[in-house]
Design a protein around this motif. Sequence first.
Motif, mmCIF file in Angstrom:
data_model
loop_
_atom_site.group_PDB
_atom_site.id
_atom_site.type_symbol
_atom_site.label_atom_id
_atom_site.label_comp_id
_atom_site.label_asym_id
_atom_site.label_seq_id
_atom_site.Cartn_x
_atom_site.Cartn_y
_atom_site.Cartn_z
ATOM 1 N N MET A 1 -11.082 20.842 -45.403
ATOM 2 C CA MET A 1 -10.285 21.881 -44.772
ATOM 3 C C MET A 1 -10.204 21.598 -43.272
ATOM 4 S SD MET A 1 -10.921 25.888 -45.188
ATOM 5 C CE MET A 1 -10.391 27.032 -43.982
ATOM 6 N N PRO A 2 -9.004 21.605 -42.680
ATOM 7 C CA PRO A 2 -8.871 21.266 -41.259
ATOM 8 C C PRO A 2 -9.361 22.382 -40.353
ATOM 9 C CG PRO A 2 -6.724 21.766 -42.201
ATOM 10 C CD PRO A 2 -7.710 21.845 -43.312
ATOM 11 N N ASN A 3 -9.733 22.012 -39.133
ATOM 12 C CA ASN A 3 -10.061 22.999 -38.108
ATOM 13 C C ASN A 3 -9.140 22.758 -36.920
ATOM 14 O OD1 ASN A 3 -11.294 20.544 -37.385
ATOM 15 N ND2 ASN A 3 -12.876 21.569 -36.237
ATOM 16 N N ASN A 4 -9.024 23.763 -36.072
ATOM 17 C CA ASN A 4 -8.131 23.648 -34.915
ATOM 18 C C ASN A 4 -8.948 23.505 -33.643
ATOM 19 O OD1 ASN A 4 -6.027 24.036 -36.689
ATOM 20 N ND2 ASN A 4 -5.762 26.176 -36.200
ATOM 21 N N LYS A 5 -8.446 22.702 -32.734
ATOM 22 C CA LYS A 5 -9.029 22.573 -31.396
ATOM 23 C C LYS A 5 -7.905 22.777 -30.400
ATOM 24 C CE LYS A 5 -12.934 19.594 -32.331
ATOM 25 N NZ LYS A 5 -13.669 18.409 -31.958
ATOM 26 N N THR A 6 -8.272 23.247 -29.228
ATOM 27 C CA THR A 6 -7.281 23.483 -28.190
ATOM 28 C C THR A 6 -7.598 22.621 -26.982
ATOM 29 O OG1 THR A 6 -6.943 25.746 -28.926
ATOM 30 C CG2 THR A 6 -6.267 25.246 -26.695
ATOM 31 N N VAL A 7 -6.567 21.979 -26.447
ATOM 32 C CA VAL A 7 -6.667 21.230 -25.197
ATOM 33 C C VAL A 7 -5.847 21.999 -24.169
ATOM 34 C CG1 VAL A 7 -6.116 19.092 -23.986
ATOM 35 C CG2 VAL A 7 -6.865 19.014 -26.376
ATOM 36 N N THR A 8 -6.462 22.352 -23.057
ATOM 37 C CA THR A 8 -5.733 23.038 -21.995
ATOM 38 C C THR A 8 -5.761 22.168 -20.749
ATOM 39 O OG1 THR A 8 -6.361 25.193 -22.892
ATOM 40 C CG2 THR A 8 -5.510 25.159 -20.640
ATOM 41 N N LEU A 9 -4.565 21.794 -20.291
ATOM 42 C CA LEU A 9 -4.415 20.986 -19.083
ATOM 43 C C LEU A 9 -4.045 21.924 -17.946
ATOM 44 C CD1 LEU A 9 -2.168 18.160 -20.594
ATOM 45 C CD2 LEU A 9 -4.651 18.179 -20.422
ATOM 46 N N TYR A 10 -4.841 21.942 -16.903
ATOM 47 C CA TYR A 10 -4.552 22.734 -15.706
ATOM 48 C C TYR A 10 -3.997 21.785 -14.654
ATOM 49 C CZ TYR A 10 -7.211 26.596 -17.692
ATOM 50 O OH TYR A 10 -7.655 27.629 -18.494
ATOM 51 N N LEU A 11 -2.681 21.829 -14.444
ATOM 52 C CA LEU A 11 -2.034 21.001 -13.423
ATOM 53 C C LEU A 11 -1.975 21.812 -12.138
ATOM 54 C CD1 LEU A 11 -1.073 19.706 -16.119
ATOM 55 C CD2 LEU A 11 1.014 19.123 -14.934
ATOM 56 N N ILE A 12 -2.548 21.272 -11.093
ATOM 57 C CA ILE A 12 -2.633 21.985 -9.824
ATOM 58 C C ILE A 12 -2.008 21.127 -8.740
ATOM 59 C CG2 ILE A 12 -4.225 22.962 -8.127
ATOM 60 C CD1 ILE A 12 -6.206 23.207 -10.589
ATOM 61 N N ARG A 13 -1.115 21.747 -7.966
ATOM 62 C CA ARG A 13 -0.535 21.043 -6.827
ATOM 63 C C ARG A 13 -1.574 21.034 -5.711
ATOM 64 N NH1 ARG A 13 1.395 22.162 -1.933
ATOM 65 N NH2 ARG A 13 3.065 20.876 -1.106
ATOM 66 N N HIS A 14 -1.683 19.918 -5.018
ATOM 67 C CA HIS A 14 -2.617 19.808 -3.896
ATOM 68 C C HIS A 14 -2.347 20.916 -2.882
ATOM 69 C CE1 HIS A 14 0.636 18.347 -1.422
ATOM 70 N NE2 HIS A 14 0.940 17.512 -2.422
ATOM 71 N N GLY A 15 -3.333 21.186 -2.018
ATOM 72 C CA GLY A 15 -3.186 22.207 -0.985
ATOM 73 C C GLY A 15 -2.273 21.758 0.149
ATOM 74 N N PHE A 16 -1.966 22.723 1.042
ATOM 75 C CA PHE A 16 -1.128 22.413 2.205
ATOM 76 C C PHE A 16 -1.779 21.300 3.017
ATOM 77 C CE2 PHE A 16 -0.202 27.084 1.719
ATOM 78 C CZ PHE A 16 1.052 26.905 1.172
ATOM 79 N N HIS A 17 -0.945 20.435 3.573
ATOM 80 C CA HIS A 17 -1.492 19.274 4.271
ATOM 81 C C HIS A 17 -0.620 18.897 5.463
ATOM 82 C CE1 HIS A 17 1.557 16.360 2.844
ATOM 83 N NE2 HIS A 17 1.682 17.233 1.870
ATOM 84 N N MET A 18 -1.199 18.070 6.310
ATOM 85 C CA MET A 18 -0.476 17.431 7.411
ATOM 86 C C MET A 18 -0.995 16.012 7.501
ATOM 87 S SD MET A 18 0.148 18.620 11.316
ATOM 88 C CE MET A 18 1.116 19.977 10.692
ATOM 89 N N ASP A 19 -0.099 15.048 7.486
ATOM 90 C CA ASP A 19 -0.476 13.631 7.528
ATOM 91 C C ASP A 19 -1.466 13.271 6.425
ATOM 92 O OD1 ASP A 19 1.159 13.260 9.775
ATOM 93 O OD2 ASP A 19 -0.455 13.847 11.131
ATOM 94 N N ASP A 20 -1.237 13.776 5.238
ATOM 95 C CA ASP A 20 -1.997 13.509 4.019
ATOM 96 C C ASP A 20 -3.385 14.141 3.980
ATOM 97 O OD1 ASP A 20 -1.902 12.539 1.382
ATOM 98 O OD2 ASP A 20 -3.112 10.806 1.916
#
Length: 160
Positions: free
Chosen positions: A1-20
């Motif tokens: 009998m199969p079971n379920n798994k969940t993968v959650t990807l949290y994509l986050i944009r980098h913070g505010f920056h100046m000159d990298d």
Amino acid sequence: MPNNKTVTLYLIRHGFHMDDKLTREGREGVEKSAKNNLMGKKFIKAYSSPALRAKETMEIILNVIGSSLKVECRKGLGPDGDSLAEIKSIAREVALDAALSEERNVIIVTHSQNMLACSGECPTMPTPNYADIIKCAVEVGEVDSLSLTRITLTQRIPRG
């Protein structure tokens, strides 16, 4: 009998920056967002763009949530990378790693154009004879001054 798994990807944009490099405002925004949105979650993998601003963002996040995860930098997550292909690759790797725990939360720090490329598409790839993706949900939003996209993949995995 199969079971379920969940993968959650949290994509986050980098913070505010100046000159990298992150600005004071950028560092504070990342810290606030991590406290409000990522605390209490167990992460099993961490990926980042090789850009300094992304690596600094990831360092702050991991510090705030008390994680000692090793960060894997991937060129495909960079400002000139093929982010959708890279995120599909990450999703596939995590889905197929049978050694991983039931809870599969992954942090990915990237760039705004990469977030846009992923906002309308689930990064699922066929994984024959192992994992059958049975549900995919994409949530896109601005949270505490940072862009956060959460992609949740539910997979049916045969026992055996």
